[in-house]
Design an enzyme around this catalytic site. Structure first.
Site, PDB file in Angstrom:
ATOM      1  CD  GLU A  15      -3.072  -0.451   0.083  1.00  0.00           C
ATOM      2  OE1 GLU A  15      -3.185  -0.102  -1.113  1.00  0.00           O
ATOM      3  OE2 GLU A  15      -3.585  -1.481   0.538  1.00  0.00           O
ATOM      4  CB  THR A  17       4.326   0.523  -2.842  1.00  0.00           C
ATOM      5  OG1 THR A  17       3.199  -0.216  -3.333  1.00  0.00           O
ATOM      6  CG2 THR A  17       4.604   0.115  -1.408  1.00  0.00           C
ATOM      7  CB  SER A 104     -16.556   2.391  -6.726  1.00  0.00           C
ATOM      8  OG  SER A 104     -16.248   3.479  -5.898  1.00  0.00           O
ATOM      9  CG  ASP A 145      -6.789   2.192  -7.090  1.00  0.00           C
ATOM     10  OD1 ASP A 145      -6.034   1.446  -6.452  1.00  0.00           O
ATOM     11  OD2 ASP A 145      -7.226   3.272  -6.649  1.00  0.00           O
TER      12      ASP A 145
END
Ligand code: GLA
Length: 333
Positions: A15, A17, A104, A145
């Site tokens: 996380e 990174t 989302s 993401d």
């Protein structure tokens, strides 16, 4: 009729990174966003099943961040980046909880881009989505993401090296399940705190070089104690990603779980992006039999935790959670 689907993602480990050129191990999940409709006209007009007001975005939209309602900024960001020559009329549905750290917004960007006719490799789709997200939200997010949503592979997590953009599918062992559990807290202050964390890692990089290849000895040379702690998180987190990938490849899921616990501690103490609700949730999940490890997932400041659990462990009935499966990436159907 055109139909495009893009999955959300959960990050197993690694996380904060991505924007520091480090490593992460996200997976696309079997919850996601679908855009259905027909092309034509000279505007993009979409209704969302979860939102009261539709949006109409002109193809030559000039300022995507000012599109209304709020969710339409992401649609406008995609239109501004893709510049389709034909409009679209359709609807959006999603099985993702909104604003919970399961990407989302990345799923929306990628599904809209595919519906509007994007052609190209998954890495380019991810880069387009990242640019749309940055313009729409004003947050200098990394590419994790969108890359996870674009490159997902059924049954696999993705070992991503952000130094060179390489994505290596890693099988998720059959003896484990992945839970995502909501802390009950919507993400707060995510924008400004995220930018501040990113700036701290950039200060560290100017002092000791790319954090993806820096050592703890390098980190100790950083004089500012806050910047030093932020860099220590990134450097130790990249080591944990490597160890986690090796552990699951060897079937050592107990070690993988412990590395997730350590990741949470580092995010809480060194990177300071956890909250009391996320800390309490991870503690509670770790006390359940069958849970191998738990950590916050995504940017932090609220949202969800991810837990690695022995296969078929029942999800507690008093939490808002999902047993998620590693899924294929964004696609037109
Ligand atoms: C958000 C960002 C990603 C990544 C994570 C933290 O999800 O969009 O790029 O930085 O936070 O790992």
């Amino acid at each position: 009729m055109i139909e495009a689907f893009a999955p959300g993602r959960v990050n197993l480990i690694g996380e904060h990174t991505d924007y520091a050129g480090g490593l992460a191990l996200p997976m696309a999940i079997d919850l996601g966003t679908t855009v259905r409709g027909t092309s034509g006209g000279d505007v993009v007009r979409l209704v969302s099943a979860d939102e009261p007001d539709p949006t109409t975005v002109p193809l030559d939209v000039a300022d995507p961040a000012s599109a209304r309602p709020d969710w339409a900024r992401y649609v406008a960001g995609v239109v501004a980046e893709l510049r389709p020559t034909t409009g679209f009329e359709g609807s959006i549905t999603t099985t993702l909880p909104l604003g919970s750290g399961l990407s989302s917004s990345a799923a929306l960007e990628l599904a809209v881009a595919l519906a509007l006719g994007f052609e190209g490799p998954p890495a380019d789709l991810a880069a387009l989505g990242q640019r749309a997200e940055q313009i729409a939200s004003g947050v200098p997010c990394g590419i994790m993401d969108q890359l996870a949503s674009a490159c997902g592979r059924s049954g696999h997590a993705l070992l991503v090296d952000f130094a060179d953009g390489s994505v290596q599918p890693v099988p998720v062992p059959p003896e484990v399940d992945v839970w995502v559990v909501h802390s009950g807290q919507e993400r707060r202050l995510a924008g400004s705190a995220y930018a501040e964390r990113r700036a701290a890692t950039e200060r560290a990089t100017t002092q000791i070089g790319p954090l993806g290849s820096a050592t703890l000895a390098d980190v100790h040379r950083i004089a500012d104690p806050v910047v030093r702690r932020r860099a220590r998180h990134v450097v130790t987190e990249c080591a944990r990603v490597r160890s986690f990938a090796a552990a699951i490849a060897a079937g050592d899921v107990a070690t993988a779980g412990l590395l997730m616990d350590e990741s949470h501690q580092s995010l809480r103490d060194d990177f300071e992006v956890s909250t009391d609700a996320l800390d309490a949730l991870c503690e509670r999940l770790r006390s359940e039999s069958g849970v191998l490890g738990a950590r916050l997932t995504g940017a932090g400041f609220g949202g969800c935790a991810v837990a690695l659990v022995a296969h078929s462990t029942p999800l507690p009935t008093d939490v808002r959670g999902w047993v998620v499966r590693a899924s294929d990436g964004a696609r037109r159907r």
